[in-house]
Design a protein around this motif. Structure first.
Motif, PDB file in Angstrom:
ATOM      1  N   CYS A 156       1.044  -1.111  -0.020  1.00 36.10           N
ATOM      2  CA  CYS A 156       0.102   0.480   0.027  1.00 36.10           C
ATOM      3  C   CYS A 156       0.913   1.184  -0.341  1.00 36.10           C
ATOM      4  O   CYS A 156       1.624   1.453   0.696  1.00 36.10           O
ATOM      5  CB  CYS A 156      -0.743  -0.063   0.992  1.00 36.10           C
ATOM      6  N   GLU A 197      -3.157  -7.387  -1.863  1.00 37.12           N
ATOM      7  CA  GLU A 197      -2.846  -8.413  -2.937  1.00 37.12           C
ATOM      8  C   GLU A 197      -2.250  -8.200  -4.299  1.00 37.12           C
ATOM      9  O   GLU A 197      -1.917  -9.167  -4.884  1.00 37.12           O
ATOM     10  CB  GLU A 197      -4.464  -8.763  -2.875  1.00 37.12           C
ATOM     11  N   ASP A 198      -2.956  -6.802  -5.039  1.00 36.96           N
ATOM     12  CA  ASP A 198      -2.285  -6.839  -6.593  1.00 36.96           C
ATOM     13  C   ASP A 198      -1.774  -5.829  -6.790  1.00 36.96           C
ATOM     14  O   ASP A 198      -1.681  -5.289  -5.866  1.00 36.96           O
ATOM     15  CB  ASP A 198      -3.855  -6.162  -7.000  1.00 36.96           C
ATOM     16  N   VAL A 199      -0.446  -6.508  -7.815  1.00 38.52           N
ATOM     17  CA  VAL A 199       0.928  -5.331  -7.948  1.00 38.52           C
ATOM     18  C   VAL A 199      -0.222  -3.606  -8.550  1.00 38.52           C
ATOM     19  O   VAL A 199      -0.039  -3.113  -8.416  1.00 38.52           O
ATOM     20  CB  VAL A 199       1.359  -5.788  -9.411  1.00 38.52           C
ATOM     21  N   GLU A 200      -1.576  -3.580  -9.197  1.00 40.24           N
ATOM     22  CA  GLU A 200      -1.802  -2.234  -9.585  1.00 40.24           C
ATOM     23  C   GLU A 200      -2.778  -1.758  -8.641  1.00 40.24           C
ATOM     24  O   GLU A 200      -3.144  -0.977  -8.942  1.00 40.24           O
ATOM     25  CB  GLU A 200      -2.629  -2.893 -10.780  1.00 40.24           C
ATOM     26  N   GLN A 201      -3.181  -2.214  -7.382  1.00 34.16           N
ATOM     27  CA  GLN A 201      -3.524  -1.952  -5.962  1.00 34.16           C
ATOM     28  C   GLN A 201      -2.355  -1.048  -5.603  1.00 34.16           C
ATOM     29  O   GLN A 201      -1.484  -1.621  -4.872  1.00 34.16           O
ATOM     30  CB  GLN A 201      -4.296  -2.994  -5.514  1.00 34.16           C
ATOM     31  N   CYS A 258      -4.421  -0.211   0.663  1.00 30.71           N
ATOM     32  CA  CYS A 258      -4.913  -0.627   0.451  1.00 30.71           C
ATOM     33  C   CYS A 258      -6.781  -1.089   0.950  1.00 30.71           C
ATOM     34  O   CYS A 258      -7.043   0.774   1.211  1.00 30.71           O
ATOM     35  CB  CYS A 258      -4.708  -1.259   1.704  1.00 30.71           C
TER      36      CYS A 258
END
Length: 230
Positions: free
Chosen positions: A37, A45-49, A52
């Motif tokens: 984050c 969980e997601d590289v594009e996130q 958080c």
């Protein structure tokens, strides 16, 4: 020989050449891993996130966080012993772990100083020390920065945060902190604590610092939990 150091993660007595943790735990440390984050620093969980769920739902006032471990496995016991069983020397391992991940970035922040999250004087008297202050002292020495143990004061002895839900946690800490009596003017500071769970404590401290004229607040902690949404 009378008081040998033990591995913080498994309590095994350290042998020659084992530094910080034993060789087995060295390979299994629950350090935070990418992707992170961009605000609090916990693993997402997601590289594009970018952020958080907690930082999206409850915006934070600090600039960025630098936690070393995910709050699980042996690190829980290590922090408990550090906090309540007088294992103050664990601070060296915790400090080294933080700096292995973030030393270069922290140095580039051009910080004015390090501020430990304070405990109420009653708890400090009971415990004999503030674990965040012990850790902050180690970090300050390694980063060659001043540490200000009384810059923030805890003026309310609030209920333990783990017993409260998200909204009550924030309300519980609303008036818990104040700036100490000093003439020091800081613009960029690094807050230090042992655990970041919901972020309510770091957020409360950050707001007080910003109200006092600090321009940017960053934080670091030994471990970070899953938060409200975990």
């Amino acid at each position: 020989m009378l008081y040998p150091k033990k591995c913080p993660l498994c309590d095994k007595t350290l042998v020659f050449l084992e530094d910080g943790v034993c060789d087995i735990c060295e390979k299994n440390q629950p350090k935070v891993v990418a992707p992170f984050c961009m605000k609090c620093g916990k693993t997402v969980e997601d590289v594009e996130q970018e952020y958080c769920a907690d930082c999206v739902a409850i915006p934070k006032s600090f600039e960025k966080g630098y936690p070393a471990f995910s709050y699980r496995d042996g690190i829980k016991d290590a922090i408990y012993a550090f906090k309540y069983k007088n294992q103050r020397y664990y601070a060296e391992y915790f400090s080294d772990s933080i700096l292995q991940l973030y030393k270069e970035e922290l140095q580039q922040l051009n910080l004015d100083g390090i501020v430990p999250v304070p405990v109420h004087k009653y708890k400090k008297r009971q415990r004999g020390y503030n674990q965040a202050e012990v850790l902050a002292d180690c970090l300050a020495k390694e980063l060659q920065l001043p540490m200000y143990p009384s810059y923030l004061l805890r003026v309310e002895n609030t209920n333990p945060q783990k017993e409260l839900n998200d909204k009550i946690r924030i309300k519980n800490l609303k008036n818990a902190f104040k700036i100490g009596e000093n003439a020091i003017e800081l613009k960029k500071v690094l807050l230090v604590d042992d655990i970041y769970t919901s972020g309510a404590t770091i957020e409360a401290c950050t707001r007080i610092l910003l109200e006092a004229g600090v321009q940017k607040v960053y934080y670091t902690s030994v471990a970070i939990g899953k938060g409200y949404s975990g």
